[in-house]
Design a protein around this motif. Structure first.
Motif, PDB file in Angstrom:
ATOM      1  N   ILE A  78      -5.238  -3.452  -3.785  1.00 28.92           N
ATOM      2  CA  ILE A  78      -5.227  -2.279  -4.924  1.00 28.92           C
ATOM      3  C   ILE A  78      -6.064  -0.943  -4.273  1.00 28.92           C
ATOM      4  CG2 ILE A  78      -6.779  -2.013  -7.004  1.00 28.92           C
ATOM      5  CD1 ILE A  78      -6.303  -5.101  -7.658  1.00 28.92           C
ATOM      6  N   LEU A  79      -6.914  -1.201  -3.539  1.00 26.59           N
ATOM      7  CA  LEU A  79      -7.533   0.196  -2.968  1.00 26.59           C
ATOM      8  C   LEU A  79      -6.575   1.056  -2.133  1.00 26.59           C
ATOM      9  CD1 LEU A  79     -11.218  -1.392  -2.552  1.00 26.59           C
ATOM     10  CD2 LEU A  79     -10.717   0.480  -4.205  1.00 26.59           C
ATOM     11  N   GLY A  80      -5.994   0.296  -1.500  1.00 24.53           N
ATOM     12  CA  GLY A  80      -4.990   0.787  -0.444  1.00 24.53           C
ATOM     13  C   GLY A  80      -4.007   1.750  -1.485  1.00 24.53           C
ATOM     14  N   GLY A 123     -13.907   2.491  -0.253  1.00 27.82           N
ATOM     15  CA  GLY A 123     -13.888   1.013  -1.132  1.00 27.82           C
ATOM     16  C   GLY A 123     -12.921   0.355  -0.136  1.00 27.82           C
ATOM     17  N   PHE A 124     -11.568   0.906   0.420  1.00 26.61           N
ATOM     18  CA  PHE A 124     -10.636   0.236   1.254  1.00 26.61           C
ATOM     19  C   PHE A 124     -11.371  -0.034   2.443  1.00 26.61           C
ATOM     20  CE2 PHE A 124      -7.707  -0.175   4.679  1.00 26.61           C
ATOM     21  CZ  PHE A 124      -6.811  -0.732   4.010  1.00 26.61           C
ATOM     22  N   SER A 140     -13.719  -3.449   1.927  1.00 19.55           N
ATOM     23  CA  SER A 140     -13.073  -4.369   1.001  1.00 19.55           C
ATOM     24  C   SER A 140     -12.776  -5.552   2.093  1.00 19.55           C
ATOM     25  CB  SER A 140     -12.008  -3.899   0.251  1.00 19.55           C
ATOM     26  OG  SER A 140     -10.850  -3.422   1.153  1.00 19.55           O
ATOM     27  N   PHE A 200     -11.955   6.229  -2.879  1.00 19.82           N
ATOM     28  CA  PHE A 200     -11.155   4.957  -2.333  1.00 19.82           C
ATOM     29  C   PHE A 200     -11.073   4.707  -0.881  1.00 19.82           C
ATOM     30  CE2 PHE A 200      -8.612   6.359  -6.386  1.00 19.82           C
ATOM     31  CZ  PHE A 200      -9.238   5.716  -7.154  1.00 19.82           C
ATOM     32  N   ALA A 260      -8.284  -6.980  -3.028  1.00 18.58           N
ATOM     33  CA  ALA A 260      -9.178  -5.692  -3.104  1.00 18.58           C
ATOM     34  C   ALA A 260      -8.418  -4.664  -2.216  1.00 18.58           C
ATOM     35  CB  ALA A 260     -10.362  -5.845  -2.745  1.00 18.58           C
ATOM     36  N   ILE A 261      -7.799  -5.158  -1.176  1.00 17.07           N
ATOM     37  CA  ILE A 261      -7.220  -4.324  -0.062  1.00 17.07           C
ATOM     38  C   ILE A 261      -5.984  -3.812  -0.482  1.00 17.07           C
ATOM     39  CG2 ILE A 261      -5.879  -4.650   1.919  1.00 17.07           C
ATOM     40  CD1 ILE A 261      -8.144  -6.116   3.175  1.00 17.07           C
ATOM     41  N   CYS A 267      -4.335   2.471  -4.417  1.00 24.97           N
ATOM     42  CA  CYS A 267      -5.005   3.852  -5.235  1.00 24.97           C
ATOM     43  C   CYS A 267      -5.081   4.863  -4.227  1.00 24.97           C
ATOM     44  CB  CYS A 267      -6.379   3.468  -5.644  1.00 24.97           C
ATOM     45  SG  CYS A 267      -6.178   2.263  -7.167  1.00 24.97           S
ATOM     46  N   TYR A 268      -5.508   4.611  -2.968  1.00 22.52           N
ATOM     47  CA  TYR A 268      -5.664   5.648  -1.963  1.00 22.52           C
ATOM     48  C   TYR A 268      -4.490   6.378  -1.689  1.00 22.52           C
ATOM     49  CZ  TYR A 268      -7.224   8.086   2.184  1.00 22.52           C
ATOM     50  OH  TYR A 268      -7.655   9.087   3.190  1.00 22.52           O
ATOM     51  N   THR A 297       0.896  -1.002  -0.051  1.00 21.26           N
ATOM     52  CA  THR A 297      -0.103   0.057  -0.080  1.00 21.26           C
ATOM     53  C   THR A 297       0.736   1.367  -0.012  1.00 21.26           C
ATOM     54  OG1 THR A 297      -1.776  -1.150   1.211  1.00 21.26           O
ATOM     55  CG2 THR A 297      -1.713   1.332   1.306  1.00 21.26           C
TER      56      THR A 297
END
Length: 450
Positions: free
Chosen positions: A353-355, A341-342, A345, A338, A350-351, A357-358, A304
């Motif tokens: 990817i979204l982490g 989403g995190f 998730s 984001f 997912a964790i 992106c955040y 992340t």
């Protein structure tokens, strides 16, 4: 005392980004590397420290908060000091405080010794970033101020995944019989000591020198920058470089014409802590709450944290193309989306990817606001305004474990990130309505308009 005359400001702003500028940017960037490395270190090893010292949940909160409380003190006190004694001296002092007490923290015998060392080290950490912002704003030409600042922070943000991956490699091991988590603090302290030596050769801000009536010294710095260009320079045009307001006391921040900007920046800094440091300082604990063991939690945290330098690098090409205030607004909206989403998730993919992106969008946000906060006020108030405002974010971050952890424990990660999203929405309204336009303008022109 005098202020920077239009001719001097025009000479600074007509320069290309020179080799000397790049050296200044690199030294500031390496210094912020260790500042950001340290800020994210305590949370990264928090679960290990809980086992090392038998720390309870109640004791973990002051451990996480201690450096940020110290940072609040440092940002207020040393920010004002930089407007009195100069940017360079204040920056050297911040690194000295940080390196000494981070090293002492590595030899802590119990959790409360570590809390005290983290608090005093935080005094140095707290002033570092706003002072770096003020220093770069003083020296960089208007046409490249945002992009060059983003480069410095891209170097700096590499410290965040460095903390994550070093923790992954060292925690649970004892190289040379010394616990891995202690090595993490030693690395930070020694790195800062090296940067102190590099920073000792930096020049003082010519704008600050002129504000103190030291015109000969300012001329030497400006001439050195001009020589480093090694290309013919364009003709001077001073029409867009009005003289700054005369040097003012700190109380001027709370009177027109600066009051609106002060209110905007103080509200902004209080709220951005929820989105920026609230995520970064608590993500390993959030992952533990989602049921991941220590090994997986450290791995996901490290992955992340890769978003920090990547997002910072992505900001470089847009910093001078998008109005700074709107870049802050757009990236804050991305953080809200984001983050939710995190929070909701459940799978590892997912964790991660979204982490990522955040953290990536949050560093577009961070680079924009670090440049922005240093542009809003005149030289005599620049470090004081940036430091005092930034201190609120550190105080708010210190409060994060006491505000967000109870929500995480009782309602879950989704509810916690809902609070973060609300804070980001209020921040968007604050900057969108009260924030002035700054991109591409000289700091003198920004300082003389409402």
């Amino acid at each position: 005392m005098t202020t920077a005359p239009p001719m001097t400001a025009a000479r600074l702003d007509r320069l290309p980004v020179t080799r000397f500028h790049r050296y200044l940017i690199a030294v500031v960037g390496v210094a912020t590397f260790f500042d950001l490395y340290d800020l994210f270190l305590a949370s990264t090893v928090s679960t290990v420290l809980a086992k090392e010292f038998g720390v309870s949940s109640a004791e973990l909160k002051p451990l996480l908060a201690s450096a940020f409380v110290g940072a609040f003190v440092g940002a207020v006190a040393l920010g004002r000091l930089a407007d009195w004694v100069g940017r360079r001296r204040a920056l050297l002092l911040t690194l000295a405080i940080y390196s000494v007490f981070t090293l002492l923290g590595a030899f802590s015998t119990d959790v409360w010794m570590l809390v005290v060392c983290r608090f005093i080290a935080g005094i140095g950490i707290g002033a570092e970033l706003p002072l770096a912002d003020a220093y770069l704003a003083d020296l960089l030409p208007a046409h490249a101020r945002g992009r060059a600042t983003a480069w410095a922070y891209t170097v700096g943000f590499c410290g965040v995944p460095a903390a994550g991956f070093l923790a992954r490699a060292l925690v649970g091991h004892s190289p040379l019989g010394f616990a891995g988590w202690r090595w993490l603090f030693v690395i930070g302290a020694l790195g800062a000591a090296i940067v102190w030596v590099l920073r000792a050769g930096l020049p003082e801000s010519p704008r600050w020198l002129l504000s103190r009536g030291r015109s000969e010294e300012a001329e030497q710095v400006v001439a050195r920058l001009e020589r480093s260009a090694k290309t013919p320079l364009p003709e001077l045009e001073t029409a867009d470089h009005p003289a700054e307001p005369k040097p003012q006391r700190t109380s001027a921040l709370f009177r027109p014409p600066w009051l609106k900007r002060t209110v905007m920046l103080y509200v902004f800094q209080t709220l951005q802590a929820f989105g920026y440091y609230g995520f970064g300082s608590l993500v390993p604990i959030v992952l533990a709450a989602k049921g991941f063991d220590l090994s997986h939690s450290l791995l996901f945290s490290a992955l992340t944290f890769l978003g920090y330098p990547v997002g910072s690098a992505l900001s470089i090409p847009v910093m001078e193309r998008v109005q700074r205030k709107w870049l802050i607004v757009g990236s804050a909206l991305g953080m809200a989306v984001f983050g939710l989403g995190f929070g909701y998730s459940t799978t590892g993919a997912a964790i991660a990817i979204l982490g990522f992106c955040y953290t990536a969008i949050s560093n577009v946000f961070s680079n924009a606001f670090h440049t922005y906060q240093a542009e809003l006020f005149p030289t005599s108030l620049r470090a004081t305004a940036a430091g005092s405002a930034y201190s609120l974010s550190r105080l708010a971050t210190a409060a994060m474990p006491f505000i967000l952890l109870p929500v995480l424990e009782s309602q879950g990660a989704g509810a916690m990130f809902a609070i973060v999203a609300v804070a980001m929405v209020v921040l968007i309204v604050d900057v969108g309505i009260l924030g002035p336009r700054t991109t591409g303008r000289s700091v003198e022109a920004i300082s003389t308009t409402d």
